[in-house]
Enzyme design. Structure first.
Site, PDB file in Angstrom:
ATOM      1  N   HIS A  38     -19.240  40.323 -58.719  1.00 60.08           N
ATOM      2  CA  HIS A  38     -17.989  40.653 -58.005  1.00 60.08           C
ATOM      3  C   HIS A  38     -17.725  39.633 -56.895  1.00 60.08           C
ATOM      4  O   HIS A  38     -16.610  39.151 -56.718  1.00 60.08           O
ATOM      5  CB  HIS A  38     -18.077  42.036 -57.342  1.00 60.08           C
ATOM      6  CG  HIS A  38     -18.113  43.192 -58.294  1.00 60.08           C
ATOM      7  ND1 HIS A  38     -19.037  44.202 -58.186  1.00 60.08           N
ATOM      8  CD2 HIS A  38     -17.328  43.508 -59.348  1.00 60.08           C
ATOM      9  CE1 HIS A  38     -18.814  45.104 -59.135  1.00 60.08           C
ATOM     10  NE2 HIS A  38     -17.785  44.700 -59.856  1.00 60.08           N
TER      11      HIS A  38
ATOM     12  N   LYS B 222     -17.546  61.202 -61.224  1.00 61.47           N
ATOM     13  CA  LYS B 222     -18.721  62.040 -61.094  1.00 61.47           C
ATOM     14  C   LYS B 222     -19.936  61.190 -60.717  1.00 61.47           C
ATOM     15  O   LYS B 222     -20.145  60.114 -61.256  1.00 61.47           O
ATOM     16  CB  LYS B 222     -18.974  62.898 -62.325  1.00 61.47           C
ATOM     17  CG  LYS B 222     -18.991  62.200 -63.643  1.00 61.47           C
ATOM     18  CD  LYS B 222     -19.256  63.238 -64.715  1.00 61.47           C
ATOM     19  CE  LYS B 222     -19.115  62.728 -66.070  1.00 61.47           C
ATOM     20  NZ  LYS B 222     -19.875  61.992 -66.846  1.00 61.47           N
TER      21      LYS B 222
ATOM     22  N   ARG C  75     -16.506  39.014 -68.289  1.00 58.05           N
ATOM     23  CA  ARG C  75     -17.830  38.389 -68.363  1.00 58.05           C
ATOM     24  C   ARG C  75     -18.137  37.935 -69.776  1.00 58.05           C
ATOM     25  O   ARG C  75     -18.656  36.858 -69.991  1.00 58.05           O
ATOM     26  CB  ARG C  75     -18.910  39.403 -67.926  1.00 58.05           C
ATOM     27  CG  ARG C  75     -18.851  39.728 -66.468  1.00 58.05           C
ATOM     28  CD  ARG C  75     -19.592  40.992 -66.185  1.00 58.05           C
ATOM     29  NE  ARG C  75     -18.972  42.110 -66.895  1.00 58.05           N
ATOM     30  CZ  ARG C  75     -19.243  43.373 -66.674  1.00 58.05           C
ATOM     31  NH1 ARG C  75     -20.156  43.711 -65.799  1.00 58.05           N
ATOM     32  NH2 ARG C  75     -18.624  44.324 -67.341  1.00 58.05           N
TER      33      ARG C  75
ATOM     34  N   SER D  54     -22.274  46.768 -62.344  1.00 54.01           N
ATOM     35  CA  SER D  54     -22.691  47.817 -61.400  1.00 54.01           C
ATOM     36  C   SER D  54     -23.496  48.888 -62.130  1.00 54.01           C
ATOM     37  O   SER D  54     -24.490  49.399 -61.612  1.00 54.01           O
ATOM     38  CB  SER D  54     -21.465  48.470 -60.758  1.00 54.01           C
ATOM     39  OG  SER D  54     -20.747  47.538 -60.003  1.00 54.01           O
TER      40      SER D  54
END
Ligand code: PNS
Length: 163
Positions: free
Chosen positions: A19, A43, A92, A130
């Site tokens: 990022h 969630k 990516r 992530s």
């Protein structure tokens, strides 16, 4: 010529070096870049939105034309409200392309005046996400070199709040 403002939206749970690499590239391309954290309910995030914003602010402090904000609802509504001309997204690998193309085309349908601009991160970060960072870390693996040192520190604190 008018200034070009771009929005770099995402969940950033947490920010990775991929990022950060994209933010630096975007900051060189656009006059102003707003990194926008989606606040819609997800969630089980690892970091709260406030924590993510703070880590983004800390890690992008040295990049002068970058600011950090939050948004909810539709990205195109937020982009219009900010007066942005472009949306920045990273690709990516080939596997990112289908999802990103769908989003870009849907956003274009909703807001034809907004352009989605895709950039590729440095080769070294093409496998970093992530989701994988969270998974590796939660199972005790090292994420050193994949996230900024501040994020690594905060991840350790999450697992071991007293350390
Ligand atoms: O980093 P992520 O989780 O891949 O980011 C996805 C994000 C936040 C860019 C996307 O989910 C989004 O824009 N959400 C806002 C709601 C919206 O506008 N949805 C329609 C997109 S086609």
């Amino acid at each position: 010529m008018a200034e070009i403002l771009a929005i770099y939206p995402g969940s950033f749970d947490p920010i990775t070096n991929g990022h950060l690499d994209l933010i630096e590239r975007g900051s060189r391309l656009f006059d102003r870049l707003v990194v926008a954290v989606l606040t819609n309910l997800e969630k089980d995030p690892v970091f709260t939105v406030a924590e993510r914003v703070e880590m983004l602010q800390e890690t992008t402090r040295a990049v002068p034309n970058v600011t950090v904000d939050t948004f909810h609802g539709l990205l195109v509504d937020y982009a219009r409200q900010r007066g942005a001309q472009a949306i920045l997204r990273g690709i990516r690998a080939f596997t990112d392309y289908e999802y990103e193309l769908q989003m870009a085309l849907m956003n274009r349908k909703l807001a034809p005046e907004l352009e989605t601009v895709f950039l590729t991160p440095a080769l070294a970060y093409t496998y970093v996400s992530s989701r994988l960072v969270r998974e590796v870390f939660q199972h005790g693996g090292s994420v050193s070199g994949l996230v900024p040192p501040l994020v690594e520190e905060r991840l350790k604190q999450k697992l071991n709040p007293k350390s």
